[in-house]
Design a protein around this motif. Structure first.
Motif, short mmCIF file in Angstrom:
data_model
loop_
_atom_site.label_atom_id
_atom_site.label_comp_id
_atom_site.label_asym_id
_atom_site.label_seq_id
_atom_site.Cartn_x
_atom_site.Cartn_y
_atom_site.Cartn_z
N PRO A 176 31.57 16.25 28.72
CA PRO A 176 32.68 16.48 28.97
C PRO A 176 33.18 16.29 29.43
CG PRO A 176 31.47 18.33 28.99
CD PRO A 176 30.67 17.37 28.90
N ARG A 177 34.75 15.57 29.54
CA ARG A 177 35.28 15.19 30.87
C ARG A 177 35.61 16.22 31.58
NH1 ARG A 177 38.63 10.87 31.72
NH2 ARG A 177 39.76 11.00 33.80
N ALA A 214 39.22 20.71 26.45
CA ALA A 214 38.84 21.41 25.51
C ALA A 214 38.27 20.64 24.30
CB ALA A 214 39.43 22.67 25.39
N LEU A 215 39.15 19.68 23.19
CA LEU A 215 38.81 19.53 22.44
C LEU A 215 37.63 17.85 22.57
CD1 LEU A 215 42.30 18.51 20.64
CD2 LEU A 215 40.64 19.95 19.84
N ASP A 216 37.76 17.68 23.71
CA ASP A 216 36.43 16.57 23.73
C ASP A 216 35.80 17.20 23.98
OD1 ASP A 216 35.90 14.01 25.34
OD2 ASP A 216 35.22 15.44 26.71
N HIS A 217 34.91 18.59 24.43
CA HIS A 217 34.61 19.35 24.52
C HIS A 217 33.60 19.82 23.35
CE1 HIS A 217 32.16 22.64 27.45
NE2 HIS A 217 31.50 21.85 26.72
N THR A 235 44.95 16.77 14.64
CA THR A 235 44.85 17.44 15.88
C THR A 235 44.96 16.83 17.06
OG1 THR A 235 42.11 17.86 14.43
CG2 THR A 235 42.39 19.11 16.77
N LEU A 236 44.49 15.65 17.60
CA LEU A 236 44.85 15.30 18.94
C LEU A 236 46.96 15.06 18.59
CD1 LEU A 236 42.35 12.48 19.24
CD2 LEU A 236 42.56 14.95 20.88
N LEU A 260 42.30 20.87 11.82
CA LEU A 260 43.24 22.68 12.32
C LEU A 260 42.32 23.99 13.12
CD1 LEU A 260 45.55 24.40 13.17
CD2 LEU A 260 45.57 25.25 10.43
N ALA A 261 41.12 24.15 13.11
CA ALA A 261 40.46 25.19 12.94
C ALA A 261 40.19 24.24 14.52
CB ALA A 261 38.73 25.33 12.62
N HIS A 262 40.26 23.19 15.39
CA HIS A 262 39.84 22.44 16.33
C HIS A 262 40.71 22.98 17.14
CE1 HIS A 262 37.22 19.38 14.72
NE2 HIS A 262 36.22 20.77 14.32
N LEU A 263 42.15 22.47 16.21
CA LEU A 263 43.04 23.08 17.74
C LEU A 263 43.48 23.75 17.96
CD1 LEU A 263 46.10 21.74 18.76
CD2 LEU A 263 46.88 22.12 16.68
N LEU A 264 43.47 24.97 16.65
CA LEU A 264 43.86 26.77 17.61
C LEU A 264 42.30 26.95 18.38
CD1 LEU A 264 44.10 27.97 13.90
CD2 LEU A 264 45.98 27.35 15.64
N ASP A 265 41.14 26.35 18.38
CA ASP A 265 40.15 27.03 19.36
C ASP A 265 39.95 26.00 20.70
OD1 ASP A 265 38.66 28.09 16.88
OD2 ASP A 265 36.95 26.53 16.82
N ALA A 266 40.67 25.12 20.41
CA ALA A 266 41.34 24.79 21.93
C ALA A 266 42.02 25.11 22.52
CB ALA A 266 41.54 22.89 21.97
N ASP A 267 43.61 25.41 21.58
CA ASP A 267 44.87 25.97 22.38
C ASP A 267 44.09 27.49 22.80
OD1 ASP A 267 47.76 26.20 22.75
OD2 ASP A 267 47.70 27.63 20.72
N LEU A 268 43.18 28.02 22.12
CA LEU A 268 42.76 29.17 23.30
C LEU A 268 41.08 29.02 24.42
CD1 LEU A 268 43.42 32.30 20.19
CD2 LEU A 268 44.44 31.58 21.88
N SER A 269 40.86 27.99 24.14
CA SER A 269 40.26 27.62 25.11
C SER A 269 39.90 28.37 26.80
CB SER A 269 38.92 26.14 25.43
OG SER A 269 40.55 25.76 26.03
N ILE A 270 41.15 28.31 26.82
CA ILE A 270 41.51 28.69 28.70
C ILE A 270 41.02 30.86 28.57
CG2 ILE A 270 43.88 30.49 27.13
CD1 ILE A 270 43.04 28.46 30.78
#
Length: 333
Positions: free
Chosen positions: A39-40, A152-155, A167-168, A234-244
């Motif tokens: 991952p980046r 997170a999306l890249d991961h 999503t992007l 959408l699930a990808h976006l929601l998950d990435a938004d909370l990856s912090i």
């Protein structure tokens, strides 16, 4: 030009790590890391951290095994080394380079025309968004958050998740408007961000159905908004938004302090009460993350971080409640 890797000898997160570098340039290094499935977010300014499980694969793909000293010497000789004293200055420069490269690649993905005018319009929109993400009143919802979401999306993508252009695009626009509205105005920033996305993308003749989907995704990121069984994009976006939530303890502390700074106008007891209600909502869910991949990557650490913050906030709320009781008793006397 060569890709170099030292032996896995650096302990962290239950394994040993190697350093992967290029002796010529970062583009070559990033391309090799993608082929290796890294991952980046494994990139640390001048090298990639590689887990021991991927060392043999890296060598098999032509990375040259060298010593740790060789890695340092090669970075120095190529002028690519970032010294410890330079990290604070270099990190935001690397971030901006990454974001601009990602925006350029996204333009190609969504079919921006190859005319000079179309490319210029897309570039200007990207710069406008970056300006918004760097507004001075932002502490957490700034371009570092945008970078975190994209990383997170890249991961997720390196683990086999297929990312949608919607999503992007939604990731880039989802906090493009940020005032920190709360209470009766909660969700107004997301609506305004969706409106900005709709107008901006329509002006570039982006597909109307895609533009509409982007707006829906942005609104879905409203904190505490109930979204039942979202489809994968959408699930990808929601998950990435909370990856912090699943970051290192140090990064999580930076995050929580930045969130507090954005609500500096709110008294400590009121902030603690509101923030603890939000965090409690996440902890009460069977899983914080929607996709199995995100759950595997982040769920355990996220629950540890969120639980620790929640307990700290609860102490503030409890202390304020006890103090209020003492004050009421004194007033009654």
């Amino acid at each position: 030009m060569a890709i170099l890797i030292d032996p896995p000898a650096w302990p962290a997160h239950g394994t040993l790590w190697s350093h992967l570098i290029s002796d010529a340039g970062y583009d070559e290094l990033h391309a090799f890391a993608r082929r290796l499935g890294l991952p980046r977010r494994s990139f640390d300014l001048d090298h990639y951290d590689v887990p021991a499980s991927l060392y043999e694969a890296a060598v098999a793909q032509s990375a040259r095994p060298v010593t740790a000293k060789d890695v340092v010497h090669a970075l120095r000789g190529s002028g690519l080394r970032v010294r410890q004293a330079e990290r604070e200055t270099v990190a935001p420069l690397r971030r901006r380079q990454y974001l601009r490269a990602e925006w350029s690649g996204l333009g190609a993905l969504v079919g921006i025309g190859r005319t000079r005018q179309a490319e210029n319009d897309w570039h200007r929109l990207g710069e406008h968004l970056l300006t918004r993400w760097n507004e001075p009143h932002r502490s957490y919802h700034d371009e570092r958050h945008l970078e975190d979401v994209l990383l997170a999306l890249d991961h997720l993508a390196t683990r086999g998740e297929r990312l949608s252009p919607a999503t992007l695009l939604a990731a880039w626009f989802h906090d493009a408007v940020y005032t920190g509205a709360a209470g009766d105005d909660a969700g107004s920033d997301e609506l305004a961000s969706a409106h900005l996305a709709a107008g901006s993308l329509a002006a570039l003749s982006i597909d109307a159905a895609l533009t509409s989907q982007v707006g829906e995704f942005i609104v879905a990121t409203t904190p505490a908004r109930e979204v039942r069984d979202p489809a994968a994009p959408l699930a990808h976006l929601l998950d990435a938004d909370l990856s912090i939530f699943a970051s290192s303890p140090h990064r999580y502390q930076q995050y929580s302090l930045a969130v507090r700074a954005e609500y500096a106008h709110v008294a400590d007891p009121d902030f603690a009460a509101g923030r603890s209600r939000i965090l409690s909502g996440y902890l009460q869910q069977p899983a914080i993350y929607r996709t199995a991949t995100a759950q595997q990557l982040w769920e355990r650490r996220a629950r540890e971080n969120v639980s620790a913050e929640f307990e700290g906030l609860l102490q503030v709320v409890t202390a304020e409640g006890a103090g209020s009781g003492v004050r009421r008793a004194a007033e009654a006397e």
